[in-house]
Design a protein around this motif. Structure first.
Motif, PDB file in Angstrom:
ATOM      1  N   LEU A 195       0.842  -1.189   0.000  1.00 34.25           N
ATOM      2  CA  LEU A 195       0.000   0.000   0.000  1.00 34.25           C
ATOM      3  C   LEU A 195       0.880   1.242   0.000  1.00 34.25           C
ATOM      4  O   LEU A 195       1.170   1.823   1.046  1.00 34.25           O
ATOM      5  N   PRO A 196       1.317   1.665  -1.176  1.00 32.86           N
ATOM      6  CA  PRO A 196       2.209   2.828  -1.264  1.00 32.86           C
ATOM      7  C   PRO A 196       1.543   4.090  -0.713  1.00 32.86           C
ATOM      8  O   PRO A 196       0.365   4.342  -0.950  1.00 32.86           O
ATOM      9  N   THR A 197       2.312   4.886   0.001  1.00 34.96           N
ATOM     10  CA  THR A 197       1.805   6.142   0.535  1.00 34.96           C
ATOM     11  C   THR A 197       2.969   7.024   0.945  1.00 34.96           C
ATOM     12  O   THR A 197       4.042   6.524   1.308  1.00 34.96           O
ATOM     13  N   GLU A 198       2.768   8.327   0.890  1.00 35.64           N
ATOM     14  CA  GLU A 198       3.743   9.282   1.410  1.00 35.64           C
ATOM     15  C   GLU A 198       3.395   9.704   2.828  1.00 35.64           C
ATOM     16  O   GLU A 198       4.127  10.476   3.444  1.00 35.64           O
ATOM     17  N   ALA A 199       2.284   9.186   3.341  1.00 31.33           N
ATOM     18  CA  ALA A 199       1.889   9.508   4.703  1.00 31.33           C
ATOM     19  C   ALA A 199       2.778   8.771   5.696  1.00 31.33           C
ATOM     20  O   ALA A 199       3.454   7.799   5.359  1.00 31.33           O
ATOM     21  N   ASP A 200       2.759   9.232   6.938  1.00 28.08           N
ATOM     22  CA  ASP A 200       3.429   8.533   8.030  1.00 28.08           C
ATOM     23  C   ASP A 200       2.445   7.485   8.543  1.00 28.08           C
ATOM     24  O   ASP A 200       1.737   7.697   9.529  1.00 28.08           O
ATOM     25  N   ALA A 201       2.377   6.357   7.845  1.00 25.76           N
ATOM     26  CA  ALA A 201       1.322   5.374   8.069  1.00 25.76           C
ATOM     27  C   ALA A 201       1.833   4.142   8.813  1.00 25.76           C
ATOM     28  O   ALA A 201       2.858   3.565   8.431  1.00 25.76           O
ATOM     29  N   GLU A 202       1.106   3.746   9.850  1.00 21.86           N
ATOM     30  CA  GLU A 202       1.307   2.471  10.527  1.00 21.86           C
ATOM     31  C   GLU A 202       0.154   1.562  10.127  1.00 21.86           C
ATOM     32  O   GLU A 202      -1.000   1.861  10.425  1.00 21.86           O
ATOM     33  N   ILE A 203       0.475   0.474   9.425  1.00 22.36           N
ATOM     34  CA  ILE A 203      -0.564  -0.408   8.888  1.00 22.36           C
ATOM     35  C   ILE A 203      -0.545  -1.732   9.642  1.00 22.36           C
ATOM     36  O   ILE A 203       0.490  -2.393   9.724  1.00 22.36           O
ATOM     37  N   HIS A 204      -1.690  -2.094  10.207  1.00 23.95           N
ATOM     38  CA  HIS A 204      -1.825  -3.329  10.978  1.00 23.95           C
ATOM     39  C   HIS A 204      -2.773  -4.275  10.237  1.00 23.95           C
ATOM     40  O   HIS A 204      -3.919  -3.911   9.944  1.00 23.95           O
ATOM     41  N   TRP A 205      -2.285  -5.482   9.936  1.00 22.90           N
ATOM     42  CA  TRP A 205      -3.093  -6.488   9.255  1.00 22.90           C
ATOM     43  C   TRP A 205      -3.623  -7.476  10.290  1.00 22.90           C
ATOM     44  O   TRP A 205      -2.860  -8.019  11.099  1.00 22.90           O
ATOM     45  N   LEU A 206      -4.913  -7.734  10.259  1.00 23.65           N
ATOM     46  CA  LEU A 206      -5.575  -8.627  11.202  1.00 23.65           C
ATOM     47  C   LEU A 206      -6.200  -9.795  10.439  1.00 23.65           C
ATOM     48  O   LEU A 206      -6.711  -9.614   9.330  1.00 23.65           O
ATOM     49  N   THR A 207      -6.173 -10.970  11.030  1.00 18.87           N
ATOM     50  CA  THR A 207      -6.720 -12.148  10.346  1.00 18.87           C
ATOM     51  C   THR A 207      -7.861 -12.802  11.121  1.00 18.87           C
ATOM     52  O   THR A 207      -8.379 -13.823  10.684  1.00 18.87           O
ATOM     53  N   ARG A 208      -8.258 -12.246  12.233  1.00 19.88           N
ATOM     54  CA  ARG A 208      -9.391 -12.799  12.972  1.00 19.88           C
ATOM     55  C   ARG A 208     -10.601 -11.904  12.743  1.00 19.88           C
ATOM     56  O   ARG A 208     -10.548 -10.698  12.977  1.00 19.88           O
ATOM     57  N   GLU A 209     -11.692 -12.482  12.277  1.00 18.61           N
ATOM     58  CA  GLU A 209     -12.887 -11.711  11.975  1.00 18.61           C
ATOM     59  C   GLU A 209     -13.373 -10.974  13.219  1.00 18.61           C
ATOM     60  O   GLU A 209     -13.501 -11.542  14.296  1.00 18.61           O
ATOM     61  N   GLY A 210     -13.615  -9.683  13.050  1.00 12.97           N
ATOM     62  CA  GLY A 210     -14.100  -8.878  14.153  1.00 12.97           C
ATOM     63  C   GLY A 210     -13.023  -8.401  15.103  1.00 12.97           C
ATOM     64  O   GLY A 210     -13.332  -7.844  16.166  1.00 12.97           O
ATOM     65  N   ALA A 211     -11.739  -8.595  14.744  1.00 15.49           N
ATOM     66  CA  ALA A 211     -10.641  -8.240  15.649  1.00 15.49           C
ATOM     67  C   ALA A 211     -10.338  -6.751  15.664  1.00 15.49           C
ATOM     68  O   ALA A 211      -9.597  -6.277  16.537  1.00 15.49           O
ATOM     69  N   THR A 212     -10.906  -6.002  14.743  1.00 13.37           N
ATOM     70  CA  THR A 212     -10.536  -4.597  14.598  1.00 13.37           C
ATOM     71  C   THR A 212     -10.838  -3.768  15.844  1.00 13.37           C
ATOM     72  O   THR A 212     -10.014  -2.965  16.292  1.00 13.37           O
ATOM     73  N   THR A 213     -12.020  -3.957  16.397  1.00 13.26           N
ATOM     74  CA  THR A 213     -12.411  -3.141  17.549  1.00 13.26           C
ATOM     75  C   THR A 213     -11.449  -3.328  18.714  1.00 13.26           C
ATOM     76  O   THR A 213     -10.989  -2.346  19.327  1.00 13.26           O
ATOM     77  N   ALA A 214     -11.130  -4.575  19.034  1.00 16.92           N
ATOM     78  CA  ALA A 214     -10.212  -4.844  20.148  1.00 16.92           C
ATOM     79  C   ALA A 214      -8.836  -4.271  19.866  1.00 16.92           C
ATOM     80  O   ALA A 214      -8.178  -3.738  20.773  1.00 16.92           O
ATOM     81  N   ALA A 215      -8.370  -4.368  18.613  1.00 14.88           N
ATOM     82  CA  ALA A 215      -7.052  -3.855  18.260  1.00 14.88           C
ATOM     83  C   ALA A 215      -6.991  -2.340  18.436  1.00 14.88           C
ATOM     84  O   ALA A 215      -6.017  -1.794  18.967  1.00 14.88           O
ATOM     85  N   ILE A 216      -8.034  -1.648  18.007  1.00 19.51           N
ATOM     86  CA  ILE A 216      -8.058  -0.189  18.142  1.00 19.51           C
ATOM     87  C   ILE A 216      -8.227   0.202  19.608  1.00 19.51           C
ATOM     88  O   ILE A 216      -7.600   1.154  20.077  1.00 19.51           O
ATOM     89  N   ARG A 217      -9.037  -0.546  20.330  1.00 21.46           N
ATOM     90  CA  ARG A 217      -9.231  -0.244  21.750  1.00 21.46           C
ATOM     91  C   ARG A 217      -7.910  -0.310  22.521  1.00 21.46           C
ATOM     92  O   ARG A 217      -7.678   0.448  23.458  1.00 21.46           O
ATOM     93  N   GLY A 218      -7.019  -1.213  22.134  1.00 15.96           N
ATOM     94  CA  GLY A 218      -5.746  -1.364  22.825  1.00 15.96           C
ATOM     95  C   GLY A 218      -4.619  -0.524  22.275  1.00 15.96           C
ATOM     96  O   GLY A 218      -3.482  -0.617  22.755  1.00 15.96           O
ATOM     97  N   ALA A 219      -4.913   0.317  21.286  1.00 18.36           N
ATOM     98  CA  ALA A 219      -3.864   1.091  20.628  1.00 18.36           C
ATOM     99  C   ALA A 219      -3.645   2.446  21.294  1.00 18.36           C
ATOM    100  O   ALA A 219      -4.583   3.060  21.817  1.00 18.36           O
ATOM    101  N   ASP A 220      -2.387   2.897  21.262  1.00 22.71           N
ATOM    102  CA  ASP A 220      -2.066   4.273  21.646  1.00 22.71           C
ATOM    103  C   ASP A 220      -2.222   5.146  20.404  1.00 22.71           C
ATOM    104  O   ASP A 220      -1.492   4.956  19.411  1.00 22.71           O
ATOM    105  N   LEU A 221      -3.144   6.062  20.451  1.00 22.01           N
ATOM    106  CA  LEU A 221      -3.435   6.899  19.290  1.00 22.01           C
ATOM    107  C   LEU A 221      -2.761   8.260  19.436  1.00 22.01           C
ATOM    108  O   LEU A 221      -2.496   8.716  20.551  1.00 22.01           O
ATOM    109  N   PRO A 222      -2.477   8.913  18.318  1.00 23.19           N
ATOM    110  CA  PRO A 222      -1.786  10.211  18.358  1.00 23.19           C
ATOM    111  C   PRO A 222      -2.617  11.287  19.067  1.00 23.19           C
ATOM    112  O   PRO A 222      -3.836  11.177  19.211  1.00 23.19           O
TER     113      PRO A 222
END
Length: 277
Positions: A195-222
């Motif tokens: 996924l080419p980009t010039e942004a300062d991007a952190e990309i997280h790939w998840l393989t468990r269905e529905g895992a997104t909410t838990a991953a974001i809940r545990g993340a330190d956001l800017p």
């Protein structure tokens, strides 16, 4: 002339390729594609597929060029013969030559009885196959949602495979250095894409269905003012939005969300209920 920012395009397959085991890229050509507008990075289009045995999709009469009431005109056609309608994202609209690229998420590399009409069509699409497209003729139109306000300090993107083409487009168009946090659910790590980009991007790939909410809940956001764009399975989209607004305190006006599909419900059921027009 029509007041609608959309029109029908008759296009045909030029070539296909597997971007990943579960993503098929189809490149379309057509004499009228020069009139299609690119729109926003998550630009939605309607595609109309033929039924088995048809050379092309049966479409509403557009002799007048007026597509303002396209949905009512499509609904008025016999469901057994009218073009099979689905919603997709424009992956790219190229010029010189004019080509429309659409990525089809097929979820499973192996054909399955559970495949829907679009998946079945994409698996067997060959050069020359015709479909219909309802697309924008104006850059500014209502069929895209990624609209970060000018005061945005950082971005959050959350999606699954159905929204991966939109995420790829968004990342390609972000300004250099824009802090961006991305979570993408795929069925298998083999379905990750560059996924080419010039942004300062952190990309997280998840393989468990529905895992997104838990991953974001545990993340330190800017720190600073965020803008969030969430798309994919309806229940996951709602859960992520609920977390961002209710638990993180992000202004709901700065959270764009779109349910591209709903688990346990077919696209035809959503169309019949009027939720996927």
């Amino acid at each position: 002339m029509t007041d609608s920012p959309y029109r029908y395009f008759d296009v045909q397959v030029l070539r296909t390729e597997h971007v990943t085991p579960a993503m098929i890229r189809v490149t379309f050509g057509g004499a009228e594609l020069s009139g299609m507008a690119a729109g926003g990075p998550d630009q939605r289009i309607k595609i109309f597929l033929p039924h088995p045995g048809q050379d092309g999709p049966v479409m509403p009469d557009t002799g007048s060029g007026d597509t303002a009431d396209w949905y009512a005109a499509w609904c008025a056609l016999d469901p057994s013969v009218r073009g099979i309608m689905r919603t997709y994202t424009t992956r790219q609209l190229r010029r010189d030559p004019d080509e429309l690229i659409v990525d089809f998420a097929v979820h499973d590399p192996v054909p399955s009885p559970a495949d829907g009409p679009a998946t079945s069509w994409a698996r067997t699409a060959r050069p020359g196959a015709r479909i219909g497209v309802l697309g924008p003729v104006e850059e500014e139109n209502a069929a895209y949602d990624f609209r970060p306000p000018q005061d945005t300090d950082w971005l959050l993107l959350a999606a699954d495979e159905s929204a991966l083409p939109a995420v790829a487009n968004i990342l390609e168009k972000l300004p250099q250095g824009m802090p961006t946090r991305v979570w993408i659910e795929v069925h298998d790590l083999a379905d990750r894409q560059d996924l080419p980009t010039e942004a300062d991007a952190e990309i997280h790939w998840l393989t468990r269905e529905g895992a997104t909410t838990a991953a974001i809940r545990g993340a330190d956001l800017p720190e600073g003012t965020p803008y969030a764009w969430i798309a994919g399975e309806s229940a996951t989209v709602k859960a992520v939005r609920r977390h961002l607004v209710g638990e993180r305190g992000i202004d709901r006006k700065k959270v764009s969300f779109s349910g591209y599909w709903r688990k346990g419900t077919t696209t035809d059921q959503l169309i019949d209920s009027g939720e996927s027009a």
